[in-house]
Design a protein around this motif. Structure first.
Motif, short mmCIF file in Angstrom:
data_model
loop_
_atom_site.label_atom_id
_atom_site.label_comp_id
_atom_site.label_asym_id
_atom_site.label_seq_id
_atom_site.Cartn_x
_atom_site.Cartn_y
_atom_site.Cartn_z
N THR A 134 -46.13 30.71 -59.31
CA THR A 134 -45.14 31.10 -60.32
C THR A 134 -44.40 29.88 -60.85
N VAL A 135 -43.98 29.01 -59.93
CA VAL A 135 -43.29 27.80 -60.37
C VAL A 135 -44.22 26.98 -61.28
N LEU A 187 -46.59 28.09 -63.19
CA LEU A 187 -46.71 28.77 -64.48
C LEU A 187 -45.48 28.47 -65.37
N PHE A 188 -44.29 28.65 -64.80
CA PHE A 188 -43.07 28.36 -65.56
C PHE A 188 -43.07 26.92 -66.05
#
Lengths: 470, 102
Positions: free
Chosen positions: A90-91, A93-94
């Motif tokens: 997730t990190v 992706l952000f």
């Protein structure tokens, strides 16, 4: 200078101070949550200041609201829905989206100047634009590849693991440099080749990196996205972006260093391949296991029940199996029975520093029970049972004993000093380093083969059958 | 222009030095939240995207480019801060529960 601009300047100054305090506060558990909110407030203030000073008109508002609603909404949704085990992805992706944003801004500014106004921006702005495009593109595609590899969507093609990749990347880097120089001297034709080659370079640099090294790369890409933001600040001439980007860039580098130190790896060997990048087919320390003792969950449960001090060593396998809640139940039973249960956290266990802490926190394990490596290592000789759950390289004694091992020198958990060691593992496959683990052949080690969650559920059942928790 | 650039370089230098100092000793527990929080801050490029939109005038290309860029940046910012908060909430609830149990 209008009063609105003065107001914006003041808000910006305040925002910088709050952002710095926010980053600082994030490094202490007590203040971390408030610090995160402080940083978010600072960002909101900066946006408000900009909007007040720029005074967008009707149509512009629509474009702002549209982009903000879609992006912000999807971000909020992702943040809410994503499982805690997928945090590194997730990190990444952000992070990739932040890089892409910097890239698009730089593209927009140069297109605005050349296509619409028919002027060439001055040299310094052009250099900033070129830099912003390159760093933004590398951050974006690199992060997406990192996410894909962690999710298991992407695997590395064979030639990417071979030496050829260096040639490929050198050619790409040369093309990037050439296109960047051409863009800076004012050839707008080289703009798209620049974007394309820099994007490919991000892929070429990230794809060959092994899964175990991925956290380091994500941390480095996080630093890059800060640099990209700072470069975008130069492009549009906003000091706030430069400060904030520089702070994130520098802080990201420090974190990357901390992670490399924890794995006993240099940044160069992570990025350009080294001992751990390739499966060790010819290297020392590989080979077949000869002396393996396996045992049943029942035996393990009996030993746990009779122990006074138990140390759990969680690893990526625990995260994959989503076994943290079952683990917590086993620990609760044991604690109620009078057994002391602590958790030994290796700095690079999992796929990201702190990965295990987050995972265990999700299962309501009090964080006082988590012990860092330096604190827990002297305690292993007085420990009755060590339960290794899906961890491998971080408990390999070779790192201390075998100077020829690629792991040699990496700080590890001295679990073999405990009276009994149980290793829960899916099979006899090697860890991410591809290196044989001498721990599995120790006399006091027993293997429990299976998925961590299933094994723990069986242990839980056995403990209940022994009368615990009643 | 050169003067402005020089001033920006000073800002870059001091900001970098500040960043190096801010993260001295971080407990490993906070590594992931810190990375995620810092990552959210790097979404500050949303200001650049906003500037691009406000300066775009009537050009639909620039307006849409700026809008898409703003969307990606806000995805980073909003998602980053919320996910960091979610992680940090867990640490807090863990502490409370252990305190209550003792």
């Amino acid at each position: 200078m209008s009063s609105a601009e003065l107001f914006q300047g003041g808000l910006d100054l305040l925002a910088v101070a709050l952002l710095a305090l926010g980053i600082k506060g994030l490094s202490k558990i007590r203040s971390a949550r408030a610090a995160n909110q402080l940083a978010a407030t600072a960002m909101a203030m900066a946006v408000a200041g900009l909007l007040i000073s720029a005074q967008p008109t009707g149509v512009t508002w629509v474009w702002i609201a549209g982009g903000a609603a879609v992006g912000g909404g999807l971000g909020a949704l992702t943040a809410r829905l994503v499982p805690m085990t997928a945090m590194p992805e997730t990190v990444a992706l952000f992070n990739g989206c932040g890089g892409l944003s910097s890239l698009l801004v730089a593209l927009g500014v140069i297109l605005a100047a050349t296509r619409r106004d028919g002027v060439t921006p001055n040299l310094l702005v052009l250099i900033s634009i070129g830099f912003s495009i390159v760093v933004g593109a590398v951050t974006c595609t690199g992060s997406v590849v990192a996410m894909g590899k962690l999710q298991g969507w992407l695997s590395t093609p064979g030639w990417m693991m071979s030496r050829w990749r260096h040639g490929f990347n050198i050619v790409l880097a040369t093309v990037v440099l050439l296109a960047a120089v051409l863009t800076v001297v004012g050839s707008s034709d080289s703009l798209w080749p620049l974007v394309l080659s820099a994007s490919l370079l991000g892929i070429g640099l990230t794809l060959p990196v092994g899964g175990a090294d991925m956290p380091v790369v994500i941390s480095l890409l996080n630093s890059y996205s800060g640099v990209a933001a700072a470069a975008a600040g130069f492009v549009v001439g906003q000091r706030l972006l430069i400060v904030a980007g520089a702070m994130v860039g520098a802080a990201g580098l420090i974190l990357t260093q901390v992670m490399c130190a924890g794995m006993n790896r240099s940044l160069t060997s992570v990025l350009f391949g080294g001992a751990l990048g390739l499966p060790s087919t010819d290297g020392k320390g590989s080979g077949e296991y000869t002396n393996i003792t396996s045992c049943s969950a029942e035996e393990c449960a009996l030993t746990l029940e009779g122990a006074e001090r138990v140390v759990v060593v969680p690893g990526y396998g625990l995260a994959v199996a989503q076994a943290q809640h079952t683990l917590r139940e086993v620990a609760r039973l044991l604690e109620n029975h009078g057994v002391t249960v602590t958790y030994a956290i290796h700095p690079v266990a999992g796929r990201m520093p702190g990965h295990m802490n987050v995972l265990l926190a999700e299962a309501d394990v009090p964080y006082e029970h988590l012990k860092e490596m330096d604190i827990i290592n002297p305690e292993f000789p007085g420990t009755d049972v060590v339960l290794v759950l899906g961890a491998n390289d971080v408990v390999n004694p070779q790192a201390k004993t075998d100077p020829d091992s690629p792991l040699y020198g990496m700080p590890v958990l001295n679990v073999q000093a405990a009276r009994t060691v149980f290793v829960v593992k899916r099979g006899m496959s090697a860890g991410y380093s591809g290196i044989k683990n001498d721990l599995f052949e120790c006399d006091n080690t027993s293997m429990l083969f299976g998925d961590a969650k299933q094994v723990l559920s069986t242990i839980l059942g056995e403990l209940k059958a022994l009368g615990l928790g009643q | 222009m050169m003067e402005g650039f020089q001033e920006q370089l000073w800002v870059l230098l001091l900001g970098s030095l500040l960043g190096l100092e801010l993260i001295g000793k971080v407990p490993p527990t906070l590594h992931t939240p810190l990375m995620s929080g810092a990552n959210a801050i790097s979404g500050i490029t949303m200001l650049a995207a906003l500037t691009l939109i406000t300066r775009a005038g009537e050009s639909p290309l620039l307006l849409s480019l700026g809008s898409v860029s703003l969307g990606f940046a806000l995805f980073n910012v909003v998602g980053g801060f919320l996910v960091t908060d979610r992680m940090l909430t867990m640490f807090r609830s863990g502490r409370k529960r252990s305190g209550g149990g003792q």
